[in-house]
Design an enzyme around this catalytic site. Sequence first.
Site, PDB file in Angstrom:
ATOM      1  N   ASP A 143       1.046  -1.309   0.148  1.00  0.00           N
ATOM      2  CA  ASP A 143       0.198   0.230   0.013  1.00  0.00           C
ATOM      3  C   ASP A 143       0.556   1.378   0.054  1.00  0.00           C
ATOM      4  OD1 ASP A 143       1.062  -0.195   2.553  1.00  0.00           O
ATOM      5  OD2 ASP A 143      -0.432   0.199   3.155  1.00  0.00           O
ATOM      6  N   LYS A 151       5.831  26.271  21.216  1.00  0.00           N
ATOM      7  CA  LYS A 151       5.723  25.108  20.462  1.00  0.00           C
ATOM      8  C   LYS A 151       6.731  24.077  19.832  1.00  0.00           C
ATOM      9  CE  LYS A 151       1.172  27.273  20.063  1.00  0.00           C
ATOM     10  NZ  LYS A 151      -0.165  28.292  19.475  1.00  0.00           N
TER      11      LYS A 151
END
Length: 349
Positions: free
Chosen positions: A225, A275
């Site tokens: 896949d 962050k």
Amino acid sequence: MSWHKTLIGPDTPIGSAIAVLDEAGLQICLVVDEERHLLGTVTDGDVRRGILRGTGLEAPVQAIMNTRFRFGRPSDSPAHLLDILSSAVIHQLPIVAPDGRVVDLVLDTELHRRHEARPNWVVLMAGGLGNRLRPLTDDTPKPLLKVGRKPLLETIVDNFVAMDFRRFYISVNYRADQVKDHFGDGSAFGCEIRYLEEKDRLGTAGALSLMPERPEAPFVVMNGDVLTKVNFASLLKFHDEQGAEATMCVREYDFQVPYGVVNLDGDRIASVVEKPVQSFFVNAGIYTISPSALDLVPKGRYFDMPELFSTLIAGQRLTSAFPVREYWIDIGRLDDFERANGEFASIFG
């Protein structure tokens, strides 16, 4: 393509050298000064080893170039040049004049055998249930879902055949008859295809225990896949250069923490990072396996590739990582499937 296209300066960014490697098609860059004195060479393997060491693509190629390169002289006979290529197990040899200037690039005859089949087998894992792609896979196995103009697994096979791979095993389970009916013996696709039929799910490595014979050369294993433009010849060469029993293709994966991260020193705040982005190498579902590693694959039970690598590592047997810098997508979810369809024409033509 003229070998002159491979000439770059020592301050050339690695990212630009990658473009030269891809565009020139000679699998090497020759690093020279302004007078064309040869300073070093850069191959695909040098780039990938630099990536693994954390060298950024904006860094100059002199950070990764090989300064212990082999070379020939203009006066050398073809037989002598071939001896150098063979003894060094390389495919390109710069020709350097006595004053140190590069004057030519000799290619191993392997590079001209465009239609000679490679001895390496390819094993494609196509037995998964495709649960995350339901309802598309209710009646069709995931490898036969159309991405672009043809089934996903057909594109994978075509890409390998274009790189002179001719011998395939396809591991099947869920709706195996549909896969076998589509590909048959492989003759319609210019190759030979045989099937590993899993009665129970055996995992991405367990199915290798069903191979009826032991390959004589390293072979490629790939999830059915995955769509990618990885150069599998470069992967095999890298595997051989590392002397590994198993090589895993890896991709860089960045994850941004959505909050400010507080670093503590005891009960005191040492710093606050807003962050931050964490970077990891993750499994890309493509592997090269040496025949000796098959001794560690148990028969008849579920066994995944990460478990094979863990077993090799525990036994202090050499494994390596091959960083993927080319196009790659794992079609595991509906949004991946839609993205792959949207990108197919521009990537695969």
